[in-house]
Scaffold this active site. Structure first.
Site, mmCIF file in Angstrom:
data_model
loop_
_atom_site.group_PDB
_atom_site.id
_atom_site.type_symbol
_atom_site.label_atom_id
_atom_site.label_comp_id
_atom_site.label_asym_id
_atom_site.label_seq_id
_atom_site.Cartn_x
_atom_site.Cartn_y
_atom_site.Cartn_z
ATOM 1 N N HIS A 33 0.832 -1.205 0.000
ATOM 2 C CA HIS A 33 0.000 0.000 0.000
ATOM 3 C C HIS A 33 0.877 1.269 0.000
ATOM 4 O O HIS A 33 0.628 2.216 -0.744
ATOM 5 C CB HIS A 33 -0.906 -0.063 1.237
ATOM 6 C CG HIS A 33 -1.903 1.042 1.342
ATOM 7 N ND1 HIS A 33 -2.673 1.221 2.455
ATOM 8 C CD2 HIS A 33 -2.255 2.037 0.491
ATOM 9 C CE1 HIS A 33 -3.461 2.272 2.277
ATOM 10 N NE2 HIS A 33 -3.225 2.786 1.097
ATOM 11 N N GLU A 91 2.259 1.693 -3.354
ATOM 12 C CA GLU A 91 1.227 2.186 -4.292
ATOM 13 C C GLU A 91 1.175 3.717 -4.236
ATOM 14 O O GLU A 91 1.101 4.386 -5.263
ATOM 15 C CB GLU A 91 -0.138 1.587 -3.929
ATOM 16 C CG GLU A 91 -1.296 2.111 -4.780
ATOM 17 C CD GLU A 91 -2.509 2.465 -3.955
ATOM 18 O OE1 GLU A 91 -3.032 1.604 -3.229
ATOM 19 O OE2 GLU A 91 -2.943 3.642 -4.029
ATOM 20 N N HIS A 92 1.222 4.275 -3.028
ATOM 21 C CA HIS A 92 1.226 5.733 -2.887
ATOM 22 C C HIS A 92 2.547 6.312 -3.401
ATOM 23 O O HIS A 92 2.565 7.327 -4.080
ATOM 24 C CB HIS A 92 1.092 6.126 -1.421
ATOM 25 C CG HIS A 92 -0.301 6.049 -0.888
ATOM 26 N ND1 HIS A 92 -0.948 7.149 -0.383
ATOM 27 C CD2 HIS A 92 -1.177 5.025 -0.776
ATOM 28 C CE1 HIS A 92 -2.155 6.797 0.029
ATOM 29 N NE2 HIS A 92 -2.315 5.514 -0.197
ATOM 30 N N GLU A 125 4.809 9.177 2.894
ATOM 31 C CA GLU A 125 3.702 8.271 2.585
ATOM 32 C C GLU A 125 3.576 7.128 3.595
ATOM 33 O O GLU A 125 2.488 6.660 3.866
ATOM 34 C CB GLU A 125 3.882 7.673 1.179
ATOM 35 C CG GLU A 125 3.977 8.704 0.077
ATOM 36 C CD GLU A 125 2.703 9.512 -0.093
ATOM 37 O OE1 GLU A 125 1.603 8.947 0.108
ATOM 38 O OE2 GLU A 125 2.813 10.724 -0.408
ATOM 39 N N GLU A 145 -4.188 6.785 7.242
ATOM 40 C CA GLU A 145 -5.343 6.203 6.528
ATOM 41 C C GLU A 145 -5.754 4.876 7.185
ATOM 42 O O GLU A 145 -6.936 4.620 7.435
ATOM 43 C CB GLU A 145 -4.936 5.977 5.069
ATOM 44 C CG GLU A 145 -6.063 5.508 4.163
ATOM 45 C CD GLU A 145 -5.538 5.100 2.771
ATOM 46 O OE1 GLU A 145 -4.615 5.751 2.255
ATOM 47 O OE2 GLU A 145 -6.064 4.120 2.222
ATOM 48 N N ARG A 202 -36.765 -11.017 -8.174
ATOM 49 C CA ARG A 202 -37.130 -11.928 -9.266
ATOM 50 C C ARG A 202 -37.322 -11.171 -10.588
ATOM 51 O O ARG A 202 -37.104 -11.703 -11.650
ATOM 52 C CB ARG A 202 -38.409 -12.676 -8.876
ATOM 53 C CG ARG A 202 -38.529 -14.004 -9.565
ATOM 54 C CD ARG A 202 -39.297 -15.033 -8.757
ATOM 55 N NE ARG A 202 -40.729 -14.776 -8.669
ATOM 56 C CZ ARG A 202 -41.400 -14.658 -7.550
ATOM 57 N NH1 ARG A 202 -40.779 -14.755 -6.401
ATOM 58 N NH2 ARG A 202 -42.692 -14.432 -7.556
HETATM 59 ZN ZN ZN Z 1 -4.167 4.541 0.466
#
Ligand code: ZN
Length: 628
Positions: free
Chosen positions: A62, A65-66, A138, A159, A596
Site C-alpha cells: 500500500h 502504491e502511494h 507516505e 489512513e 425476481r
Molecule cells: Zn491509500
C-alpha cells in the site's frame, strides 16, 4: 507464432459476447504479459497490475502504491499524479492495493491523452524515485510537536488508523484472514497501524525491486487503439530497458484443515455497543481457477444471501440473534481462493454459537429439501442482470472486465479463463435445468461436508485503542533514542521534509508532464438520443441506447409543493419507500419479488433548478425518483 515489437502474440480469441477480440501477448525478454480486449469502444483503458503478496502487515504494498506516484525518472516532480489529474481529459485515473495485487488503471476517450497517461503511469511504476523523504511522507515517521511530544505520522499510517477504528472493517477482514491462515492473505496488505512502523526503508525498496519488475507485470488493455501501436509504445518506453529476472512464485497454497475452529478476535469499542459482536461462519470453497467455478459459487451465494427474502438471510434475520446480516456476508472472488461467509452483526457474545447453529441448520435443511423454484429464479435473474448490466460505477465499465480478467490471470490461469461469463452462465444454467438436486449437492459439498470452516466472533474490546496507543508510543520512544539522544536528528529530518513539501516544483519540471493540445480533442460532443412524448397526461422521455437488453425506468415526482419543514423528512421517505413491504406484501416477500423481476429499486433525491425552454419542463425544485 507472430512476433512484434519484442512481443510474441500467444493467442488471439474472438469474444462474441463481449464484442471484442482477446489478444494475448508475452514480452520475449522479460516475460511481461499483455492482454488486449480489442473492440470499437473509444474509451480506452490500460492497467499495470503487479502481484504483490504481503509477508507481514507493514502495508508495504500500500505504501508503495502511494509512493511510486511521487516522482519518477522522466517526471521527477513531487506529485506528478496530481498535475496529470488536473491537465488530462481522463475518464478514470486511480491506483488500488488488493490483498494480493496492486493495480494502476487509467482511461481516456482521447488517444493522445491515453498515451500521456500510459507514459506517466508506466514511468511511475517501473522507474520511481522512491527517495527516503517519500517513504517518510507516505509510509511512517516520528514527528515532534512544539512541546516535544513525539507521535507516529504518515499518510498510509493515518489512513489505516482510520480503517482500524471501524469495527465493521475489522470484522470484514477476519472473514478472509481466518480461513486463509498460512497464506499471504493472513496479513493486511493495506497495513496494520500497530505494525506499519516496523517497516524499514530497505524492505520498502526491496519490495519494489522484487515485485515491480516486468516479469511480474500483467498489463490489461481495453478499447479501439491498435494492439501493435500499444505494444510498440510499451517496448520503446519501458520494457526495452529491462533484462530477464526470476519469476515471482505463485501465492502459497492454503494448508487444508479438517476440523472447524472458533476464534475470538478483539475489535475497537465504542461506549454504546460494548456488548455487540459480529459473528461470521466462514468457509474455504476452493481455488479461483475458471469462470464456471466462480459462476457456480456466485449462484449458490445469490440463492442463499441475495436479498433479505433469500433463505439464509431470512433465517438469520428471523433468528433475532442480531441486528442485521453482517455486511461482509457473501462470496469473495478476488483472491486465489473462493471464500464464503454468512453471519450477523449486533450479536450478544453468549449467542455467538447460536448464530453458527442457525446457519448450519438452514444449510442442512436446504441440502435436504432443496430450494423453492421462486428463489432459484430470483437468483438466476439477479446473476443474469449483474452480468449483463453495463454500468459506470466510479469509472468505465472496462474496469469490471479488468477485474474479471485479473482474477484468474494473477494466479497463472490465463486472462480469458475468468473473463468470459456468458459461456459459464449458460453451462451453470444447463446444469441447473438438468439436475434437480444440483444446488443441494453444491451446498452439501461446499458447506456440510467441508470442515475447512471457522466461526469468528469479533467482539468490542475496551482496551483495543489503549493497546494501540501504547505500542505507538513505544515506537516513538525508540525513535527518540535513549535519553532523547536522537531528538536533534529527528528535528532535522522533520525540517527537511517540511522544506521539500513546501518548495513548489519548478516550472521546468511541471512542463515535463505531457498534456493534450486543442487539436487532440474532438470537436463534437456525444449526444444522447431522446424521444419526447406523453403517457396519458404524464410527460415521457425515452432514450434508446445499447444496454444489453436491460430497460431502466425512472419515475420522477416533483417535491416543490412541500414546506421547508417537510423537506427534512424526505431522506427518511426515500429510504422507507424501498426498504419496507408493499401493499399486502411483507418486506421479505417484496424483496424476493423485486429480486425476481428487477435489478433493484432505488429512490434517490435530486435537487434541481428550473431550466428555461426545456420540454418537458424540469420540475422546479427537486424530485424524488423511483427507479429500477
Ligand atoms: Zn491509500
Amino acid at each position: 507464432m507472430h512476433r512484434t515489437h519484442g512481443f510474441d502474440i500467444v493467442s488471439v480469441t474472438y469474444l462474441p459476447e463481449l464484442n471484442s477480440k482477446g489478444v494475448f501477448a508475452r514480452h520475449r525478454e522479460t516475460g511481461c504479459e499483455v492482454y488486449h480486449m480489442l473492440n470499437d469502444d473509444e474509451e480506452n483503458l490500460f492497467a499495470y497490475s503487479f502481484m504483490t503478496p504481503p509477508t507481514d502487515s507493514t502495508g508495504v504494498a500500500h505504501i508503495l502504491e502511494h509512493s511510486v506516484l511521487c516522482g519518477s525518472k522522466n517526471y521527477p516532480l513531487k506529485d506528478p499524479f496530481l498535475i496529470l489529474a488536473k491537465q488530462s481529459v481522463k475518464t478514470f485515473l486511480n491506483a488500488m492495493t488488493f490483498p494480493d495485487k496492486t493495480v494502476y488503471p487509467a482511461s481516456s476517450m482521447v488517444e493522445a491523452d491515453y498515451f500521456n497517461l500510459m507514459a506517466v503511469y508506466g514511468d511511475s511504476v517501473f522507474f520511481p524515485l522512491l527517495d527516503r523523504w517519500i517513504f517518510r511522507q507516505e509510509g511512517h515517521r516520528v514527528e515532534m510537536d512544539e512541546s516535544g511530544n513525539a507521535t507516529v505520522q504518515g499518510i498510509v499510517f493515518n489512513e489505516m488508523r482510520g480503517n482500524y477504528s471501524s469495527f465493521d472493517t475489522i470484522a470484514g477482514d477476519w472473514t478472509i484472514r481466518s480461513i486463509l491462515e498460512g497464506t499471504p492473505y493472513t496479513h493486511d496488505s493495506g497495513g496494520d497501524p500497530a505494525v506499519i512502523p516496523e517497516l524499514t526503508y530497505e524492505q520498502f525498496i526491496n519490495f519494489h525491486r522484487t515485485y515491480y519488475h516486468p516479469v511480474n507485470c500483467r498489463i490489461f488493455l481495453y478499447g479501439n487503439i491498435p494492439t501493435e501501436k500499444q505494444l510498440a509504445f510499451l517496448q520503446d518506453r519501458f520494457l526495452s530497458s529491462f533484462s530477464k529476472a526470476p519469476a515471482v512464485p505463485p501465492i502459497s497454497a492454503v494448508p487444508h484443515r479438517t476440523e472447524p475452529r472458533t476464534l475470538y478476535v478483539p475489535g475497537p469499542a465504542t461506549d454504546d455497543d460494548s456488548e455487540r459482536c459480529t459473528v461470521h461462519l466462514n468457509w474455504l470453497l476452493g481455488e479461483v481457477s475458471d469462470a464456471e467455478t466462480i459462476m457456480e459459487a456466485n449462484l449458490v451465494s445469490e440463492i442463499l444471501l441475495g436479498h433479505d427474502g433469500a433463505p439464509l438471510s431470512r433465517a438469520l434475520l428471523a433468528s433475532e440473534l442480531g441486528e442485521d446480516v453482517a455486511p461482509s456476508s457473501g462470496l469473495e472472488t478476488e483472491l486465489r481462493y473462493l471464500c464464503f461467509s454468512a453471519g450477523l452483526r449486533g450479536v450478544r457474545r453468549e449467542d455467538a454459537d447460536k448464530v453458527g447453529k442457525t446457519v448450519l441448520d438452514t444449510l442442512a435443511r436446504i441440502a435436504e429439501q432443496g430450494v423453492p423454484q421462486d428463489d432459484l429464479e430470483a437468483a438466476v435473474h439477479s446473476l443474469d442482470f449483474s452480468n449483463r448490466e453495463i454500468r459506470r460505477s466510479h469509472g468505465p465499465f472496462a474496469l469490471i472486465h479488468m477485474r474479471r480478467a485479473l482474477r484468474g490471470w494473477n494466479h497463472g490461469f490465463g486472462p480469458d479463463g475468468t473473463l468470459r461469463y456468458i459461456p459459464a452462465f449458460d453451462a451453470v444454467k444447463a446444469r441447473l435445468a438438468g439436475d434437480p438436486a444440483y444446488v443441494q449437492s453444491l451446498v452439501k459439498k461446499w458447506f456440510l461436508e467441508n470442515n475447512h470452516r471457522d466461526l469468528v466472533v469479533v467482539y468490542p474490546d475496551q482496551d483495543y485503542g489503549k493497546r494501540l496507543e501504547e505500542r505507538l508510543s513505544s515506537f516513538a520512544q525508540t525513535a527518540l533514542g535513549e535519553n532523547g539522544s536522537f531528538r536533534e536528528k529527528l528535528r532535522a529530518e522533520q525540517k527537511d521534509l517540511a522544506r521539500i513539501q513546501e518548495t513548489p516544483d519548478s516550472g521546468d519540471l511541471l512542463a515535463k508532464i505531457p498534456h493534450v493540445s486543442r487539436n487532440d480533442l474532438p470537436t463534437m460532443t456525444e449526444t444522447v438520443p431522446s424521444d419526447i412524448g406523453r403517457s396519458g397526461t404524464v410527460p415521457l422521455v425515452r432514450h434508446e441506447l445499447p444496454t444489453n437488453g436491460i430497460t431502466y425506468v425512472e419515475a420522477a415526482f416533483p417535491v416543490d409543493s412541500l414546506s421547508p419543514q417537510e423537506y427534512l423528512l424526505l431522506p427518511l421517505l426515500a429510504s422507507v419507500l424501498t426498504s419496507c413491504g408493499m401493499d399486502g406484501l411483507s418486506w421479505v416477500d417484496s424483496s424476493a419479488l423485486s429480486a425476481r423481476y428487477t435489478g433493484g429499486l432505488q429512490a434517490p433525491l435530486f435537487p434541481a433548478i428550473p431550466v428555461p425552454r426545456v420540454y418537458p419542463p424540469v420540475p422546479p425544485a427537486g424530485t424524488i425518483s423511483l427507479s429500477g
